[in-house]
Design an enzyme around this catalytic site. Sequence first.
Site: not given
Length: 589
Positions: A318-320, A322
């Site tokens: 997920g967003s980690v 990014k």
Amino acid sequence: MGFSMAGVKTRHKRKTFIMCVLCVMVLLMMIIRVGYLMISCSQHYTELAEELHERERDIKAARGRIIDRNGVVLADNETVCTVSVIYNQIKEPEKVIAALAKELNLSEEYVRKRVEKYSSRERIKSNVDKETGDRIRNMDLAGVKVDEDYKRYYPYGSLASKVLGFTGADNQGIIGLEVKYEEYLTGLKGKILTVTDARGVEIEDVGEKRREPVAGGDLHISIDANIQQYATQLALQTYETKQADAVSMIVMDVNNGELLAMADVPEFDLNDPFTLQEIYVQESTHKEEGEAVKAPSQQDLLNAMWRNGCINDTYEPGSVFKIITTAAGLEEGVVTLEEGFHCPGYTTVDDRRIRCHKVSGHGSQTFLEAFGNSCNPVFINLGLRIGAERYFDYFSKFQLMNKTGIDLPGEAGTIMHKLENVGNVELATISFGQSFQITPVRLMATVAGIINGGNTVTPHFGRYVISEDKETIEEFVYPQVEGIVSEDTSKKLRLMLEKVVSEGGGSKAYIEGFEIGGKTATSQTLPRSSGRYIASFLGFWPASNPKVMALVIIDHPKGMYYGGQIAAPVVKELFENILPYLEDMDYNG
């Protein structure tokens, strides 16, 4: 006639003479052979004769201990006994049977079969507590042998169970560090030699020959028992309150890869590792669509219980992720922190509309703000700017496609699209951390390299091994890959991640007086219609000069499932307890 008789006599004398010569030669050869055997081979046959009358028993060596960074023993040895009988030496079999059955809590039938079995040595029971063993030895029963042995003992029960691992009946490692460092932990067995007569009865006056055992080396590891205990308690508390399928928590030194804690609950009792926990027993009887599903075997359930999700399993980060996309974009020079973007709540890639987690959109924002908002459309834009080929080049540079080399068995590898199969839609989903899978420990190692100035680390537990006489047997060195990002990119990301906590979606990890950086993540597991989510938060301290990083992953929590809402507070609570402790210790890795 006379001439004929003389010839016969002559032939008879000749035959007699020849036979005498042959006899003398045979006798002479026998004398020479006996002399040869007595003089030249006497030692060899003496040794063979001794072997026929010697009984050999092993003396178990103590297994090396596993010790935390502060000298706390996490895996130790407990003295136990093995009780055996030697058939030819037993004088009062009924007395022996009755005594052993009573003291060892065994049936007389079971003991009788072994006492009456004609063998050089028959084991009655192993892992007998020392008090009982001493009591049997003091009975002085002819033919009964009580040998001291060692049994692995874990003073803290289930603490770090999936890291430490355990040993089997033969005291050899089965999983975890116990098997990874087997060659250092296992000792060298000793020997006891006793001499017997032709009937197998020990000759008392001859005595014993002994070769003393050599204990295994003590393995000193990076775990801090205090941090491990707190991380485990917090993970278990989260597991229960969020009714999650599992909770993983890792605490790692950002600069050298030393793992201070690794918890993956539910854990299991190291002193009773073959007893299934209730949750795994329940899984064996589940049903699907009204039909009984083939129940997994006992071994399958045990393997599931022993499995360490931090290294054996992969997940969508997920967003980690990014952080990785941002690092690649900054290195390529395709984005700046001040650049403006607009988010209407979605973006369209080819013919597919991909939503932002904020359906109404974030509106106008700088890239720095978009990072704090964890805005999917902005990161999709960035991923498309980088392009698939260059993006995958950075995956290689950041070591994402390689296993970390952590010193635990069974590390899984990254599951990623093949470059030739990556179109715009695949590139878009990868850019915000979905449609591929990675292990928690691989993600941490790469992020550590990005924020520590550009050097990836090898996550590890083993530090050094010391012998029984305090000599260093081995000091372990782990590889680093330098220069995966520039210091400028690393500095910018530290700033951005600090703002996520102080001003953005990671605010629930904020601690007054401590400079915390971090990133939240929420990913949906396959199939997307399942309604199952993974909430996570990666945080580090201090943000401007990182030393310690923590990652918590909550698998399928019930109710609220956003990482910023339920995972960030867990890391906050962890840091509130361990950071003052680390400061008191003047922790520098």
